[in-house]
Design a protein around this motif. Structure first.
Motif, PDB file in Angstrom:
ATOM      1  N   LEU A   1       0.856  -1.255  -0.036  1.00 16.31           N
ATOM      2  CA  LEU A   1      -0.073   0.083  -0.149  1.00 16.31           C
ATOM      3  C   LEU A   1       0.765   1.345   0.030  1.00 16.31           C
ATOM      4  CD1 LEU A   1      -2.746  -1.026   2.595  1.00 16.31           C
ATOM      5  CD2 LEU A   1      -2.776  -1.297   0.074  1.00 16.31           C
ATOM      6  N   ASN A   2       2.233   1.079  -0.211  1.00 16.89           N
ATOM      7  CA  ASN A   2       3.174   2.366  -0.275  1.00 16.89           C
ATOM      8  C   ASN A   2       2.932   2.988   1.092  1.00 16.89           C
ATOM      9  OD1 ASN A   2       4.215   1.721  -2.992  1.00 16.89           O
ATOM     10  ND2 ASN A   2       2.142   2.573  -3.677  1.00 16.89           N
ATOM     11  N   ALA A   3       2.891   2.437   2.041  1.00 18.99           N
ATOM     12  CA  ALA A   3       2.875   3.187   3.423  1.00 18.99           C
ATOM     13  C   ALA A   3       4.111   2.910   4.158  1.00 18.99           C
ATOM     14  CB  ALA A   3       1.800   2.520   4.230  1.00 18.99           C
ATOM     15  N   SER A   4       4.503   3.667   5.087  1.00 21.33           N
ATOM     16  CA  SER A   4       5.572   3.696   5.800  1.00 21.33           C
ATOM     17  C   SER A   4       5.449   2.752   6.913  1.00 21.33           C
ATOM     18  CB  SER A   4       6.247   5.132   6.515  1.00 21.33           C
ATOM     19  OG  SER A   4       5.019   5.403   7.537  1.00 21.33           O
ATOM     20  N   PRO A   5       6.455   2.116   7.643  1.00 18.68           N
ATOM     21  CA  PRO A   5       6.347   1.156   8.717  1.00 18.68           C
ATOM     22  C   PRO A   5       5.705   1.761   9.986  1.00 18.68           C
ATOM     23  CG  PRO A   5       8.524   0.935   7.797  1.00 18.68           C
ATOM     24  CD  PRO A   5       7.881   1.931   7.043  1.00 18.68           C
ATOM     25  N   ALA A   6       5.975   2.867  10.220  1.00 19.40           N
ATOM     26  CA  ALA A   6       5.191   3.636  11.288  1.00 19.40           C
ATOM     27  C   ALA A   6       4.055   3.908  11.104  1.00 19.40           C
ATOM     28  CB  ALA A   6       5.898   4.865  11.774  1.00 19.40           C
ATOM     29  N   SER A   7       3.420   4.309   9.754  1.00 21.81           N
ATOM     30  CA  SER A   7       2.161   4.499   9.955  1.00 21.81           C
ATOM     31  C   SER A   7       1.191   3.191   9.887  1.00 21.81           C
ATOM     32  CB  SER A   7       1.969   5.539   8.489  1.00 21.81           C
ATOM     33  OG  SER A   7       2.280   4.805   7.337  1.00 21.81           O
ATOM     34  N   SER A   8       1.927   2.278   9.207  1.00 19.89           N
ATOM     35  CA  SER A   8       1.195   0.991   8.980  1.00 19.89           C
ATOM     36  C   SER A   8       0.768   0.296  10.410  1.00 19.89           C
ATOM     37  CB  SER A   8       1.936   0.013   8.331  1.00 19.89           C
ATOM     38  OG  SER A   8       3.099  -0.470   9.079  1.00 19.89           O
ATOM     39  N   ILE A   9       1.562   0.850  11.451  1.00 24.08           N
ATOM     40  CA  ILE A   9       1.058   0.140  12.792  1.00 24.08           C
ATOM     41  C   ILE A   9      -0.373   0.519  13.132  1.00 24.08           C
ATOM     42  CG2 ILE A   9       1.216   0.727  15.433  1.00 24.08           C
ATOM     43  CD1 ILE A   9       3.852  -0.833  14.036  1.00 24.08           C
ATOM     44  N   TRP A  10      -0.959   1.757  12.338  1.00 31.57           N
ATOM     45  CA  TRP A  10      -2.460   1.818  12.578  1.00 31.57           C
ATOM     46  C   TRP A  10      -3.337   0.887  12.324  1.00 31.57           C
ATOM     47  CZ3 TRP A  10      -4.541   4.965  16.035  1.00 31.57           C
ATOM     48  CH2 TRP A  10      -3.673   6.159  16.424  1.00 31.57           C
ATOM     49  N   ILE A  11      -2.849   0.133  11.332  1.00 32.84           N
ATOM     50  CA  ILE A  11      -3.582  -1.226  10.971  1.00 32.84           C
ATOM     51  C   ILE A  11      -3.994  -1.996  12.098  1.00 32.84           C
ATOM     52  CG2 ILE A  11      -3.709  -3.362   9.361  1.00 32.84           C
ATOM     53  CD1 ILE A  11      -1.868  -1.909   7.568  1.00 32.84           C
ATOM     54  N   VAL A  12      -3.167  -2.143  13.083  1.00 34.13           N
ATOM     55  CA  VAL A  12      -3.312  -3.050  14.018  1.00 34.13           C
ATOM     56  C   VAL A  12      -4.117  -2.028  15.182  1.00 34.13           C
ATOM     57  CG1 VAL A  12      -2.181  -4.189  16.127  1.00 34.13           C
ATOM     58  CG2 VAL A  12      -1.204  -4.215  13.671  1.00 34.13           C
ATOM     59  N   ASN A  13      -3.440  -1.027  15.324  1.00 28.57           N
ATOM     60  CA  ASN A  13      -3.938   0.106  16.701  1.00 28.57           C
ATOM     61  C   ASN A  13      -5.436   0.555  16.168  1.00 28.57           C
ATOM     62  OD1 ASN A  13      -1.581  -0.179  17.854  1.00 28.57           O
ATOM     63  ND2 ASN A  13      -0.959   2.114  17.383  1.00 28.57           N
ATOM     64  N   ALA A  14      -5.833   0.753  15.264  1.00 25.89           N
ATOM     65  CA  ALA A  14      -7.132   1.064  14.832  1.00 25.89           C
ATOM     66  C   ALA A  14      -8.155  -0.102  15.161  1.00 25.89           C
ATOM     67  CB  ALA A  14      -7.483   1.304  13.245  1.00 25.89           C
ATOM     68  N   TYR A  15      -7.697  -1.081  14.934  1.00 28.19           N
ATOM     69  CA  TYR A  15      -8.981  -2.154  15.464  1.00 28.19           C
ATOM     70  C   TYR A  15      -8.972  -2.473  16.959  1.00 28.19           C
ATOM     71  CZ  TYR A  15     -10.649  -7.143  15.460  1.00 28.19           C
ATOM     72  OH  TYR A  15     -11.408  -8.231  15.635  1.00 28.19           O
ATOM     73  N   GLN A  16      -7.668  -2.382  17.424  1.00 27.83           N
ATOM     74  CA  GLN A  16      -7.748  -2.573  18.975  1.00 27.83           C
ATOM     75  C   GLN A  16      -8.481  -1.182  19.557  1.00 27.83           C
ATOM     76  OE1 GLN A  16      -6.803  -5.208  20.844  1.00 27.83           O
ATOM     77  NE2 GLN A  16      -5.079  -6.275  19.743  1.00 27.83           N
ATOM     78  N   ILE A  17      -8.343  -0.141  19.281  1.00 31.17           N
ATOM     79  CA  ILE A  17      -8.599   1.121  19.909  1.00 31.17           C
ATOM     80  C   ILE A  17     -10.222   0.743  19.813  1.00 31.17           C
ATOM     81  CG2 ILE A  17      -8.854   3.619  19.757  1.00 31.17           C
ATOM     82  CD1 ILE A  17      -5.920   3.543  18.992  1.00 31.17           C
ATOM     83  N   ALA A  18     -10.727   0.670  18.562  1.00 27.93           N
ATOM     84  CA  ALA A  18     -12.222   0.538  18.301  1.00 27.93           C
ATOM     85  C   ALA A  18     -12.894  -0.460  19.031  1.00 27.93           C
ATOM     86  CB  ALA A  18     -12.419   0.297  16.902  1.00 27.93           C
TER      87      ALA A  18
END
Length: 457
Positions: A46-63
């Motif tokens: 998805l042409n994303a940086s490693p740091a920003s890709s953490i949101w794939i995990v965090n978004a689910y957990q926070i929701a």
């Protein structure tokens, strides 16, 4: 389909109902862990940086963590079956959305929506088990549930590695679609209805907003601190969390049936079990998130080898959790939990002391100890949390159980990031020593429960 609340469901229906719970909760828990292994691949695609890709995990957990207690309350109001069925529907559709995402932004939005579906499933699953199983066999039902939750969270890397070895990352989410449809059909046919709460107070929207802000700020602050964000921003988040949390708890204490069941924490057996759960899941997450980095980056194992070497943990849990569910009918949960957590601590310390070039056997036997210890602890602990609460508060107790697990897991994941920032490649060893210490603390807290009267079995 209404059942006698104390006698559970008749056997054919009971099997269908527990199958629904197994499929639904395993999907929801797995999707919290399964994306970790695939993050580098997804970020690259998805042409994303490693740091920003953490949101794939965090978004689910926070929701999940911001909405779990609200769904538990709605389960007590409108019925656990209805909330679970809605959760399955949302989770299945949003899984398809995740698979079809073509950018980090769309995937993150889909993951947030998927998290709300997962929260609905997690919020009422143990409350449903209390309706599905006769009271005398509730320990066995909790054993099956604990086994599914523990194995799903621990087996995430293994399953992800297996899927990635034969298919693209999109299949991590696509696989939920047929499973979700099967679970929804089973849920419509077999799940029991609980009696409507005629005296249940209205849903308190301010409490829901304060709950979301308190837990959301906590997880965001933990993650931000671990990833080296501005200390000023982290401090502002912590101050906001404390202020909102203070008014949130004060509001809950004034409500007859609170969203966050603070009043249940006045029951010593309940509060000790919640504390034990937070510590144990934090310890598990410290190990399961840090070990793949050690196995791949330090000793040079492949993704698939890493998944296989992590497999003994969930396999040992798979063996021990149902046995622990059977033993709870004979042995005090505090004693079972203390023994299990000490066994887990021994395994964690053994992994922290691995030689520079460990053999497969050097890694496998401590993994087995960790999984067996965790399995022995988890079923009795969940059983105690649910049965220590009054039956009509099962939804609240189920929500607290899920919240404790997610708080522990989120804290553990944040601590791993912090330790890698502090110690580089030695971060895994630091994480394992911390995990072992937490397991010892949890064992002590669990042992304190032996002085509490054992709930009627």
């Amino acid at each position: 389909m209404v059942n006698n609340a104390s006698d559970g469901l008749p056997l054919p229906q009971r099997y269908g109902a527990i199958a629904t719970i197994i499929i639904g909760i395993s999907m929801a828990v797995l999707d919290g862990a399964i994306a970790n292994v695939a993050l580098p691949t997804i970020a690259s695609d998805l042409n994303a940086s490693p740091a920003s890709s953490i949101w794939i995990v965090n978004a689910y957990q926070i929701a999940i963590i911001v909405s779990l207690l609200s769904f538990s309350f709605l389960g007590d109001m409108f019925g656990y079956r209805r909330v679970y069925q809605c959760g399955l529907l949302v989770f299945t559709f949003t899984s398809l959305g995740c698979a079809l995402s073509d950018s980090l932004q769309t995937l993150t939005i889909a993951r947030i929506a998927q998290g709300f579906g997962g929260a609905a499933l997690m919020s009422v699953n143990t409350a449903l088990i209390r309706l599905i199983y006769p009271h005398r066999h509730l320990g066995r039902g909790m054993g099956i549930n604990s086994f599914i939750v523990a194995v799903s969270s621990a087996a995430g890397p293994t399953i992800a590695a297996a899927i990635l070895s034969v298919a693209s990352w999109k299949w991590l989410f696509l696989i939920n679609v047929p499973l979700g449809i099967v679970a929804l059909l089973l849920a419509l046919r077999y799940l029991p209805a609980n009696a409507a709460k005629s005296s249940m107070p209205r849903f308190d929207l301010p409490s829901a907003v304060m709950n979301a802000l308190t837990f959301g700020l906590l997880i965001t602050a933990l993650s931000g601190f671990a990833q080296g964000q501005s200390l000023t921003l982290v401090a502002a988040e912590v101050v906001a969390m404390i202020v909102i949390g203070f008014f949130f708890v004060r509001r809950q204490l004034s409500l007859p049936v609170p969203l966050l069941p603070v009043d249940l924490l006045r029951i010593p057996l309940f509060s000790l079990s919640i504390g034990t759960s937070i510590c144990s899941f934090c310890a598990q997450m410290l190990a399961m998130v840090s070990l793949p980095f050690y196995l791949q980056s330090v000793i040079g194992r492949s993704e698939v080898e890493t998944g296989l070497l992590l497999t003994p943990w969930p396999l040992a849990t798979m063996v021990m959790a149902p046995l622990a569910g059977y033993l709870i009918e004979r042995v005090h949960a505090g004693m079972l939990g203390a023994v299990g957590l000490i066994v887990m601590a021994v395994g964690l310390f053994a992994m922290a002391l691995l030689p520079a070039s460990p053999t497969d056997f050097d890694i496998i036997w401590p993994m087995i100890l960790c999984g067996a210890g965790f399995g022995l602890f988890q079923s009795p602990n969940n059983h105690t949390i649910i049965t220590a609460a009054p039956r009509h508060r099962s939804g609240g107790a189920s929500g607290m159980l899920g919240t404790a697990r997610l708080l522990g897991q989120s804290s553990g994941a944040a601590l791993v990031a912090l330790m890698f920032n502090l110690a580089g490649n030695n971060g895994t060893h630091l994480a394992l020593y911390t995990a072992g210490t937490l397991a010892i603390i949890a064992a002590i807290v669990s042992g304190l429960r032996v002085t509490q009267p054992r709930e009627e079995a």
